[in-house]
Design a protein around this motif. Structure first.
Motif, PDB file in Angstrom:
ATOM      1  N   LYS A  79      66.915  16.041-106.041  1.00 18.95           N
ATOM      2  CA  LYS A  79      68.167  15.283-105.978  1.00 18.95           C
ATOM      3  C   LYS A  79      68.449  14.821-104.547  1.00 18.95           C
ATOM      4  CE  LYS A  79      73.059  15.647-107.062  1.00 18.95           C
ATOM      5  NZ  LYS A  79      74.131  16.498-107.562  1.00 18.95           N
ATOM      6  N   SER A  82      65.844  12.146-103.430  1.00 15.96           N
ATOM      7  CA  SER A  82      66.111  10.880-104.122  1.00 15.96           C
ATOM      8  C   SER A  82      67.289  10.156-103.480  1.00 15.96           C
ATOM      9  CB  SER A  82      66.409  11.130-105.604  1.00 15.96           C
ATOM     10  OG  SER A  82      65.288  11.669-106.248  1.00 15.96           O
ATOM     11  N   GLU A  83      68.308  10.913-103.091  1.00 20.31           N
ATOM     12  CA  GLU A  83      69.474  10.329-102.430  1.00 20.31           C
ATOM     13  C   GLU A  83      69.096   9.751-101.062  1.00 20.31           C
ATOM     14  OE1 GLU A  83      73.333   9.048-101.744  1.00 20.31           O
ATOM     15  OE2 GLU A  83      72.386   9.665-103.608  1.00 20.31           O
ATOM     16  N   ARG A  86      67.351   6.520-101.713  1.00 18.58           N
ATOM     17  CA  ARG A  86      68.319   5.509-102.147  1.00 18.58           C
ATOM     18  C   ARG A  86      69.091   4.957-100.956  1.00 18.58           C
ATOM     19  NH1 ARG A  86      73.377   4.757-103.599  1.00 18.58           N
ATOM     20  NH2 ARG A  86      74.104   6.882-103.254  1.00 18.58           N
ATOM     21  N   ARG A  87      69.516   5.832-100.050  1.00 18.10           N
ATOM     22  CA  ARG A  87      70.244   5.371 -98.856  1.00 18.10           C
ATOM     23  C   ARG A  87      69.371   4.505 -97.970  1.00 18.10           C
ATOM     24  NH1 ARG A  87      72.145  10.541 -96.695  1.00 18.10           N
ATOM     25  NH2 ARG A  87      72.589  11.516 -98.665  1.00 18.10           N
ATOM     26  N   GLU A  89      66.867   2.642 -98.963  1.00 21.99           N
ATOM     27  CA  GLU A  89      66.721   1.355 -99.644  1.00 21.99           C
ATOM     28  C   GLU A  89      67.969   0.496 -99.473  1.00 21.99           C
ATOM     29  OE1 GLU A  89      65.829   2.553-103.632  1.00 21.99           O
ATOM     30  OE2 GLU A  89      63.764   3.088-103.128  1.00 21.99           O
ATOM     31  N   GLN A  90      69.146   1.119 -99.563  1.00 21.87           N
ATOM     32  CA  GLN A  90      70.394   0.375 -99.367  1.00 21.87           C
ATOM     33  C   GLN A  90      70.494  -0.167 -97.944  1.00 21.87           C
ATOM     34  OE1 GLN A  90      73.270   3.341-100.527  1.00 21.87           O
ATOM     35  NE2 GLN A  90      73.560   2.418-102.540  1.00 21.87           N
ATOM     36  N   HIS A  93      68.058  -3.036 -97.571  1.00 20.50           N
ATOM     37  CA  HIS A  93      68.590  -4.210 -98.266  1.00 20.50           C
ATOM     38  C   HIS A  93      69.697  -4.868 -97.435  1.00 20.50           C
ATOM     39  CE1 HIS A  93      69.623  -6.809-101.629  1.00 20.50           C
ATOM     40  NE2 HIS A  93      70.891  -6.574-101.327  1.00 20.50           N
TER      41      HIS A  93
END
Length: 167
Positions: A79, A82-83, A86-87, A89-90, A93
């Protein structure tokens, strides 16, 4: 020691050992902490060369060896890793895709800058879209182009021609 050379192998065989867990597309490995006398755990997503997460790991009761991995710890690590991904990738982006809204001739336009960080030929695309999302214009610009409300307004007012790079 377990062989990680076959990437398909990691997807087929779960491993649940004290210092190595592989399951659900992730590998957790307890390693000697290079910075001190303690232990660390690294989380590697299947198919990736670098760990998504490296953090301290708890010592066992003997204060010499690491605490064994277990299902609860593994799921918490998955978990957390993965977070972190995700951060990242954000953040990537947000760095590569910028947008501002400007008014032109009574219409509201979204002006976007999409950067393509190619190693050999990086570039960006400057585009204008109307309220319906229809693209009105698109030009290739330098990835160093600074998209601001003022530069977007100037580009739109100039007929959406390729802008001078030093707006």
């Amino acid at each position: 020691m377990t062989d990680f050379s076959d990437p398909d192998d990691s997807e087929q065989h779960a491993i649940h050992e004290d210092r190595l867990w592989r399951d659900d597309g992730w590998t957790a490995r307890v390693i000697k902490n290079e910075d001190d006398d303690g232990w660390a755990v690294e989380m590697i997503k299947d198919g990736e060369a670098e760990p998504a997460l490296v953090g301290p790991w708890t010592m066992g009761r003997d204060k010499k060896n690491p605490k064994p991995l277990d299902v609860s710890a593994f799921h918490t690590l998955v978990k957390t890793a993965s977070e972190v991904l995700r951060r990242h990738e954000q953040q990537l982006h947000a760095m590569l895709h910028k947008s501002v809204t400007v008014d032109s001739d009574g219409r509201t336009l979204d002006v976007t800058l999409d950067i393509v960080p190619d190693e050999d030929d990086p570039y960006a695309t400057l585009s204008a879209h109307d309220e319906n999302g229809d693209q009105l214009a698109s030009v290739r610009v330098s990835p160093a182009f600074k998209l601001t409300r003022a530069s977007a307004q100037q580009w739109v007012a100039g007929g959406c021609q390729r802008p001078r790079e030093n707006f």
